[in-house]
Scaffold this active site. Structure first.
Site, mmCIF file in Angstrom:
data_model
loop_
_atom_site.group_PDB
_atom_site.id
_atom_site.type_symbol
_atom_site.label_atom_id
_atom_site.label_comp_id
_atom_site.label_asym_id
_atom_site.label_seq_id
_atom_site.Cartn_x
_atom_site.Cartn_y
_atom_site.Cartn_z
ATOM 1 N N GLY A 108 16.863 -65.370 -13.737
ATOM 2 C CA GLY A 108 16.556 -66.501 -14.635
ATOM 3 C C GLY A 108 17.803 -67.191 -15.131
ATOM 4 N N ASP A 269 18.444 -66.674 -5.192
ATOM 5 C CA ASP A 269 18.382 -67.367 -6.474
ATOM 6 C C ASP A 269 19.414 -68.503 -6.533
ATOM 7 O OD1 ASP A 269 19.988 -64.848 -6.518
ATOM 8 O OD2 ASP A 269 20.728 -65.680 -8.388
HETATM 9 P P1 AMP Z 1 25.143 -66.121 -10.257
HETATM 10 O O1 AMP Z 1 25.587 -64.999 -9.365
HETATM 11 O O2 AMP Z 1 26.248 -66.771 -11.014
HETATM 12 O O3 AMP Z 1 24.309 -67.114 -9.522
HETATM 13 O O4 AMP Z 1 24.228 -65.484 -11.396
HETATM 14 C C1 AMP Z 1 23.208 -64.562 -11.147
HETATM 15 C C2 AMP Z 1 22.383 -64.345 -12.388
HETATM 16 O O5 AMP Z 1 23.197 -63.869 -13.440
HETATM 17 C C3 AMP Z 1 21.710 -65.582 -12.931
HETATM 18 O O6 AMP Z 1 20.485 -65.187 -13.478
HETATM 19 C C4 AMP Z 1 22.651 -66.045 -14.005
HETATM 20 O O7 AMP Z 1 22.017 -66.811 -14.998
HETATM 21 C C5 AMP Z 1 23.134 -64.725 -14.561
HETATM 22 N N1 AMP Z 1 24.457 -64.823 -15.170
HETATM 23 C C6 AMP Z 1 25.647 -64.930 -14.555
HETATM 24 N N2 AMP Z 1 26.647 -64.982 -15.445
HETATM 25 C C7 AMP Z 1 26.083 -64.917 -16.669
HETATM 26 C C8 AMP Z 1 26.571 -64.914 -18.001
HETATM 27 N N3 AMP Z 1 27.878 -64.985 -18.273
HETATM 28 N N4 AMP Z 1 25.678 -64.826 -19.001
HETATM 29 C C9 AMP Z 1 24.363 -64.736 -18.753
HETATM 30 N N5 AMP Z 1 23.832 -64.724 -17.537
HETATM 31 C C10 AMP Z 1 24.674 -64.805 -16.497
HETATM 32 MG MG MG Z 2 23.069 -68.390 -9.652
#
Ligand code: AMP
Ligand code: MG
EC number: 2.7.7.-
Length: 520
Positions: A108, A269
């Site tokens: 999410g 995602d």
């Molecule tokens: P990503 O690999 O950056 O696409 O992120 C994967 C998941 O981790 C997604 O649900 C992001 O919203 C969550 N996410 C990544 N970094 C953060 C953060 N610093 N705080 C909250 N959620 C994060």
């Molecule tokens: Mg992402």
């Protein structure tokens, strides 16, 4: 979707200080019309000591916003998440996904908050803050993004758009002195991103995993009605949706390969249902060509290496197909019906291969300045295969190679020097060039016209890691001029910009030591 006033249920705070940002566009509910199963309404977390780092003129124009507005406190407060404009209806959406090939369950918007869905002359734009604080989907993380990764995402979004690659856009970066802990202590920033929708494969996977077919259908209908209305005319609209996403994804990845872009984290995602490049994290452009280049330091297995991207995209489409299957498979269907449904899904995925192949050849033929041979794509295969092998063996700089190739003569080697000098083994270049020149002569290629055509598809300027790094280092010292300068250069990637010659040069030695990871 015709409702043009913001949702009545927007949480608004009477304590918002200062003027709120007025919008030059009407809004519509957009994702909010799906209902609360799909998202959580919430306010962004205020960002202390917010200041403007950069605003992207081309993205501002998409919203009909003058760039001058960005220096107004109201702009900074709105896009820092400090005040919620009266046209906004902020919410975070829920999705799930496969990460590195493994089902990860619920993810999410952990740090992204949708502000509003704008209706503009350039189409619908979902306006989203990234790094705007905790949401119910933040899991163990802090809801923030650091200045470093924000600058990278911002610059690359706009650079990709200028290259003609389907992508989400970036309007602005708002910085802050608030500390954020990553491997070291960094500072926080908020990037405002734009896309017609940020719906991902993972949104569908989420409701499929919960066996919530009604929600799945609602989501699919939303995408079809708003973004792919032609699917509605098909005998099986959901199958048509899957086919359309397959084709768009094929187009996107073929374009990535052609410009030497590695996404780095092609988890489901991070796959846009519109076939847009989304979630710029540990991405990279190829410097020295290495077919197996891994841009993400956290990707120890090379799952998302450059050469793997087309297969991974196809694998991700299978996950999407799996998720959509219940839409055309009746509950309690027998084995025969199940097999028929699976066949239908395959039929919707299969066009990916041909589309990817034809787009791949189309891009590379344009890069080589060649016409379609009478024998079709197949005939181009030996020339391309030998070229990739040569570039790989010689670790030739990918961007410079194509740019300099435009300048050779079809008659003889008189114009070869700039491209030939990129090869350690000059004889290997000479051998390949002979075949290429023969082909040019066979199609009676006009050198001048070909040069112009090649320079229009082979960029001079791409966001090499070291260029982003230099801008980041200056920005950490509160000098944001390099971010703006680089943005301006990258927004005209095919133009000769004599004053920006240094931005087209080979990476310096220290660039080899740069490591980009998932930490952002
Ligand atoms: P990503 O690999 O950056 O696409 O992120 C994967 C998941 O981790 C997604 O649900 C992001 O919203 C969550 N996410 C990544 N970094 C953060 C953060 N610093 N705080 C909250 N959620 C994060
Ligand atoms: Mg992402």
């Amino acid at each position: 979707m015709s409702d043009t006033h913001p949702s009545q249920t927007t949480p608004r705070d009477a304590t918002d200080s200062g003027a709120t940002l007025s919008a030059p566009f009407p809004t519509m509910p957009g994702f909010a019309e799906l209902g609360e199963r799909f998202f959580t309404r919430l306010r962004p977390t205020p960002l202390p000591s917010a200041y403007l780092v950069s605003v992207a003129p081309d993205a501002a124009a998409l919203l009909g916003m003058p760039v001058e507005a960005a220096s107004e406190p109201a702009f900074i407060e709105a896009f820092a998440g400090n005040s919620v404009p009266d046209w906004a209806d902020p919410l975070a959406t829920v999705y799930s996904g496969h990460q590195f090939g493994v089902w990860a369950g619920q993810l999410g918007d952990g740090r992204a908050i949708r502000l509003a869905q704008a209706q503009t002359d350039t189409g619908p734009w979902e306006i989203q803050l990234k790094g705007a604080g905790l949401t119910p989907y933040s899991r163990m993380a802090d809801g923030r993004a650091v200045l470093r990764s924000s600058i990278r995402e911002y610059l690359c979004s706009e650079a990709m758009a200028a290259l003609g690659v389907p992508t989400t856009r970036a309007l602005s970066i708002i910085g802050s002195d608030a500390p954020v802990r990553r491997e070291t202590i960094e500072t926080a920033a908020v990037v405002t991103r734009l896309a017609p929708t940020f719906i991902r494969f993972g949104h569908f996977e989420h409701f499929a995993a919960h066996e919530d077919v009604a929600a799945l259908r609602q989501l699919a209908d939303f995408v079809i009605d708003n973004f792919m209305p032609a699917c509605r005319e098909a005998a099986q609209p959901y199958q048509a949706l899957l086919r359309e996403v397959s084709l768009r994804t094929a187009d996107m990845v073929a374009h990535w390969q052609a410009i030497g872009f590695c996404h780095g984290v092609m988890n489901t995602d991070n796959m846009s249902i519109l076939g847009l490049t989304v979630d710029y994290g540990p991405f990279g452009f190829l410097d020295a060509f290495d077919a197996n280049h891994i841009c993400n330091h956290s990707d120890t297995q090379g799952r998302y290496a450059y050469s793997q991207q087309p297969q991974v995209a196809f694998w991700n489409l299978h996950c999407l197909a799996q998720a959509l299957l219940p839409l055309w498979l009746e509950p309690g269907a027998d084995e025969a019906a199940r097999e028929a449904a699976v066949t239908q899904a395959r039929e919707a995925l299969d066009p990916f291969r041909d589309r990817y192949a034809s787009e791949f050849f189309r891009h590379y033929r344009a890069k080589l300045g060649l016409r379609m041979p009478t024998g079709g794509d197949k005939e181009d295969e030996p020339l391309l295969t030998s070229l990739f092998q040569l570039l790989h063996e010689q670790r030739v700089d990918y961007t410079l190679f194509w740019r300099n190739l435009a300048r050779i003569s079809s008659a003889d080697g008189s114009g070869d020097a700039p491209v030939r000098d990129l090869f350690l083994d000059r004889a290997a270049w000479d051998a390949w060039a002979e075949g290429y020149r023969n082909r040019l002569r066979a199609e009676q290629s006009d050198d001048a016209a070909r040069r112009i055509a090649m320079l229009a598809v082979n960029p001079k300027y791409v966001l090499r890691n070291h260029l982003a790094e230099i801008a980041i280092r200056h920005a950490r010292e509160k000098d944001f001029s390099e971010v703006d300068r680089l943005l301006a250069v990258l927004s005209r990637p095919f133009d000769e910009q004599p004053e920006a010659e240094a931005y087209a040069a080979l990476p310096p030695d220290w660039a080899g030591g740069l490591e980009v990871s998932c930490s952002s």
